[in-house]
Every structure is written in C-alpha cells, then in structure tokens.
Scaffold this motif. Structure first.
Motif, PDB file in Angstrom:
ATOM      1  N   ALA A 183      38.065 -34.708  12.040  1.00 51.16           N
ATOM      2  CA  ALA A 183      39.161 -35.568  12.119  1.00 51.16           C
ATOM      3  C   ALA A 183      40.541 -35.159  12.767  1.00 51.16           C
ATOM      4  CB  ALA A 183      39.573 -35.967  10.684  1.00 51.16           C
ATOM      5  N   THR A 184      40.624 -33.533  12.485  1.00 56.31           N
ATOM      6  CA  THR A 184      41.874 -33.019  13.099  1.00 56.31           C
ATOM      7  C   THR A 184      41.739 -33.088  14.758  1.00 56.31           C
ATOM      8  OG1 THR A 184      42.507 -31.672  11.101  1.00 56.31           O
ATOM      9  CG2 THR A 184      43.206 -30.858  13.310  1.00 56.31           C
ATOM     10  N   ALA A 185      40.359 -32.598  15.136  1.00 52.35           N
ATOM     11  CA  ALA A 185      40.146 -32.613  16.601  1.00 52.35           C
ATOM     12  C   ALA A 185      40.444 -33.814  17.050  1.00 52.35           C
ATOM     13  CB  ALA A 185      38.644 -31.898  16.698  1.00 52.35           C
ATOM     14  N   ALA A 186      39.684 -34.834  16.407  1.00 52.88           N
ATOM     15  CA  ALA A 186      39.938 -36.170  17.227  1.00 52.88           C
ATOM     16  C   ALA A 186      41.389 -36.676  17.449  1.00 52.88           C
ATOM     17  CB  ALA A 186      39.113 -37.129  16.405  1.00 52.88           C
ATOM     18  N   ALA A 187      42.124 -36.214  16.285  1.00 55.88           N
ATOM     19  CA  ALA A 187      43.637 -36.775  16.393  1.00 55.88           C
ATOM     20  C   ALA A 187      44.107 -35.963  17.600  1.00 55.88           C
ATOM     21  CB  ALA A 187      44.186 -36.625  15.339  1.00 55.88           C
ATOM     22  N   ARG A 188      43.731 -34.977  17.824  1.00 54.56           N
ATOM     23  CA  ARG A 188      44.496 -33.871  18.824  1.00 54.56           C
ATOM     24  C   ARG A 188      43.977 -34.543  20.062  1.00 54.56           C
ATOM     25  NH1 ARG A 188      42.211 -29.476  17.441  1.00 54.56           N
ATOM     26  NH2 ARG A 188      40.676 -29.518  19.009  1.00 54.56           N
ATOM     27  N   LEU A 189      42.866 -34.816  20.490  1.00 60.41           N
ATOM     28  CA  LEU A 189      42.165 -35.388  21.662  1.00 60.41           C
ATOM     29  C   LEU A 189      43.123 -36.620  21.932  1.00 60.41           C
ATOM     30  CD1 LEU A 189      38.448 -34.446  21.276  1.00 60.41           C
ATOM     31  CD2 LEU A 189      40.011 -33.342  22.906  1.00 60.41           C
ATOM     32  N   ALA A 190      43.213 -37.353  21.022  1.00 58.21           N
ATOM     33  CA  ALA A 190      43.708 -38.798  21.117  1.00 58.21           C
ATOM     34  C   ALA A 190      45.254 -38.700  21.599  1.00 58.21           C
ATOM     35  CB  ALA A 190      43.480 -39.625  20.064  1.00 58.21           C
ATOM     36  N   SER A 191      45.953 -37.838  20.966  1.00 56.09           N
ATOM     37  CA  SER A 191      47.344 -37.702  21.252  1.00 56.09           C
ATOM     38  C   SER A 191      47.425 -36.980  22.494  1.00 56.09           C
ATOM     39  CB  SER A 191      47.880 -36.685  20.270  1.00 56.09           C
ATOM     40  OG  SER A 191      47.451 -35.446  19.969  1.00 56.09           O
ATOM     41  N   LEU A 228      30.054 -35.638  17.989  1.00 51.61           N
ATOM     42  CA  LEU A 228      30.068 -36.614  16.644  1.00 51.61           C
ATOM     43  C   LEU A 228      31.355 -37.343  17.153  1.00 51.61           C
ATOM     44  CD1 LEU A 228      28.971 -37.725  13.985  1.00 51.61           C
ATOM     45  CD2 LEU A 228      30.353 -35.967  12.969  1.00 51.61           C
ATOM     46  N   PHE A 229      31.249 -38.559  17.335  1.00 55.48           N
ATOM     47  CA  PHE A 229      32.346 -39.815  17.768  1.00 55.48           C
ATOM     48  C   PHE A 229      33.189 -39.004  18.472  1.00 55.48           C
ATOM     49  CE2 PHE A 229      31.197 -40.748  13.073  1.00 55.48           C
ATOM     50  CZ  PHE A 229      30.598 -41.866  13.251  1.00 55.48           C
ATOM     51  N   GLY A 230      32.561 -38.537  19.678  1.00 55.14           N
ATOM     52  CA  GLY A 230      33.636 -37.770  20.963  1.00 55.14           C
ATOM     53  C   GLY A 230      34.158 -36.458  20.701  1.00 55.14           C
ATOM     54  N   VAL A 231      33.817 -35.782  19.339  1.00 59.21           N
ATOM     55  CA  VAL A 231      34.324 -34.623  19.301  1.00 59.21           C
ATOM     56  C   VAL A 231      33.035 -33.605  19.137  1.00 59.21           C
ATOM     57  CG1 VAL A 231      35.532 -33.009  17.597  1.00 59.21           C
ATOM     58  CG2 VAL A 231      36.407 -35.329  17.925  1.00 59.21           C
ATOM     59  N   SER A 232      33.207 -32.477  19.808  1.00 57.71           N
ATOM     60  CA  SER A 232      31.859 -31.588  19.748  1.00 57.71           C
ATOM     61  C   SER A 232      32.059 -30.358  19.165  1.00 57.71           C
ATOM     62  CB  SER A 232      31.644 -31.100  21.202  1.00 57.71           C
ATOM     63  OG  SER A 232      32.530 -30.535  21.865  1.00 57.71           O
ATOM     64  N   ALA A 233      31.081 -29.624  18.532  1.00 57.25           N
ATOM     65  CA  ALA A 233      31.197 -28.549  17.775  1.00 57.25           C
ATOM     66  C   ALA A 233      29.923 -27.472  18.208  1.00 57.25           C
ATOM     67  CB  ALA A 233      30.884 -28.674  16.207  1.00 57.25           C
ATOM     68  N   LEU A 234      30.060 -26.202  18.265  1.00 61.11           N
ATOM     69  CA  LEU A 234      29.087 -25.191  18.455  1.00 61.11           C
ATOM     70  C   LEU A 234      29.081 -24.431  17.577  1.00 61.11           C
ATOM     71  CD1 LEU A 234      27.020 -24.451  20.458  1.00 61.11           C
ATOM     72  CD2 LEU A 234      28.462 -23.172  21.670  1.00 61.11           C
ATOM     73  N   VAL A 235      27.881 -24.062  16.687  1.00 59.13           N
ATOM     74  CA  VAL A 235      28.165 -22.848  15.759  1.00 59.13           C
ATOM     75  C   VAL A 235      26.927 -22.055  16.021  1.00 59.13           C
ATOM     76  CG1 VAL A 235      27.681 -22.649  13.274  1.00 59.13           C
ATOM     77  CG2 VAL A 235      28.980 -24.413  13.926  1.00 59.13           C
ATOM     78  N   GLY A 236      27.138 -20.746  15.940  1.00 58.89           N
ATOM     79  CA  GLY A 236      26.123 -19.676  16.343  1.00 58.89           C
ATOM     80  C   GLY A 236      26.801 -18.315  16.406  1.00 58.89           C
ATOM     81  N   PRO A 237      25.854 -17.172  16.563  1.00 60.38           N
ATOM     82  CA  PRO A 237      26.410 -15.812  16.817  1.00 60.38           C
ATOM     83  C   PRO A 237      27.501 -15.999  18.046  1.00 60.38           C
ATOM     84  CG  PRO A 237      23.954 -16.030  16.701  1.00 60.38           C
ATOM     85  CD  PRO A 237      24.267 -17.292  16.771  1.00 60.38           C
TER      86      PRO A 237
END
Length: 249
Positions: free
Chosen positions: A27-35, A62-71
């Motif tokens: 939610a925070t990332a989506a708001a930041r991208l929109a602003s 997810l809904f225009g926001v991406s995430a990457l998790v790993g080493p």
C-alpha cells in the motif's frame, strides 16, 4: 468483475505477510508511485527483502507494485533488471544457475470478492469427501494432478456423475485458507468430462463456499496453462499480477 478497494488492500496484506514484508509495504509503495508519477517496472521502485536463509527467490508483481525476496546476492544480481525481465521465469533461472536454481514456474494471479453463482443440474451431486477427490486424481494425468494439488487444498467439492453401478467423480473445485485471509483455489476435471462447463461449475461451488467463510478468492494459473487462464476470466476473476520463483539447490 472489478475488486472493491478494500479487497485489494486485503490481498496486498496477505502477500506482504507471505513474503515477510511490513503489512503496509504494498500500500505504501503504491501510494508513493502514484504521487511521484513513476514509471511502472522501474527496479528502483521495487520492494526488496534480503533473506540469507531463503531456499527460493520469489518475484511478485501485484496491482502494479513489484517485490523481490531472496538472498542478498540474488537481489544484487537483479538490481538493474526491469520487472518485465524478472517476470520471465527463465531470467530467475539464469540469475540463480550457479546456486542450483531450478524451476517453480511463473503464474498469473487472479482475484475476486464476488462471483455469479452457478447451480449443478438435478442429475449431478456434490461430495465434500476426500476419497472422491483422490479417485478423481487417479483419472487425471500426473502433470495436471501436480499443478492443481488437490491434496494440499483443505476444502474439496467433487461433482459426481451417477452411473448404474457406482457414481463417478468428474470435477473438483477446492480451496485452502491462505495467510488467514485468502482462499487459494484449484480445479481438476477428468479428461473425458472437459469442455462441458463442469470445471467452471466446480470452481463456482468452491468459490461460494469460500466467500461464505469470509475469504477473498485467489486463483493462480501457470502462464502457459491457457485452459486455467481462460477459466479464471470466464468465472469473473480480476487480473491482479504475476508470481515467479525458483528453488535454490
């Protein structure tokens, strides 16, 4: 069908928890991208979480926001790659080859908070029992059985077709509660009974059971499984994103 804003927030919360992120990360990332009016897919705007104990590298859009998790080494290797590249399973395989990366595939994600209800005809009955689902799996190709994973889905609703000696399972819609918020769904149909609307019917039955339990629906389909993709859209699921991952050796 479209999702209510509150449903999208629930989905974001479930995935944030699944990936070990802060509850409001998406939610925070989506708001930041929109602003900021940022360009979607810019790696600089991607959410990342380093996990040195991770046995997989996971990319989510997810809904225009991406995430990457790993080493951390995986995050470093992907730092300059746009989302369009990471969404390709082959990209993750290439990045992780020296660490024994092997395929878990790429899946399209669909969601729904309401669906039209479909009713079985009078000559079909629905069984919630596990033996019927197991019997159905024995009638299907192993690849289909493995992809759907009925045995990992707690709630199963198998459509039975009556015969003179013994009723036959023809399709099963199932779901399992996921992160305590979503209903992760799957559908399996016996080959002789495909293209008759039974998969759609089984999915509708399971979906409404999940909705009645207060869950939001999630449908994951391999990007190459045209039948599953078409069924999700036909049922009324809304496109939500893409999930790609590789397991580390």
């Amino acid at each position: 069908m479209t999702l209510e804003p509150t449903s999208a927030a629930i989905i974001q919360l479930a995935w944030a928890r699944h990936l070990g992120l802060d509850d409001d990360a998406f939610a925070t990332a989506a708001a930041r991208l929109a602003s900021a009016g940022a360009d979607p897919g810019d790696p600089a705007d991607r959410i990342t979480r380093a996990d040195e104990s991770a046995r997989a590298v996971v990319f989510l859009r997810l809904f225009g926001v991406s995430a990457l998790v790993g080493p951390q080494w995986a995050l470093d290797a992907a730092a300059r790659l746009p989302d369009t590249d990471l969404a390709q399973h082959v990209t993750l395989l290439t990045l992780t080859r020296s660490h024994g990366g092997h395929g878990l595939g790429s899946s399209a994600l669909f969601f729904a908070d309401d669906l039209p209800l479909q009713q079985p005809s009078d000559d079909l009955m629905v069984s919630p029992g596990n033996p019927e689902a197991i019997l159905l799996e024995g009638l299907c190709p192993p690849d289909d059985v493995n992809e759907v994973g009925l045995q990992g889905l707690e709630h199963r609703f198998t459509i039975m077709h009556p015969e003179e000696e013994q009723s036959t399972p023809v399709a099963c819609g199932a779901y399992s509660e996921w992160e305590g918020i979503l209903a992760d769904m799957g559908v399996l149909v016996a080959p002789p009974w495909r293209r008759r609307g039974l998969g759609t019917l089984a999915a509708s039955i399971a979906a409404h059971e999940a909705l009645a339990a207060g869950l939001t629906l999630q449908w994951k389909a391999d990007v190459s499984n045209t039948g599953a993709l078409a069924m999700a859209r036909h049922l009324g699921f809304a496109t939500g994103g893409l999930h790609a991952s590789v397991r580390l050796g």
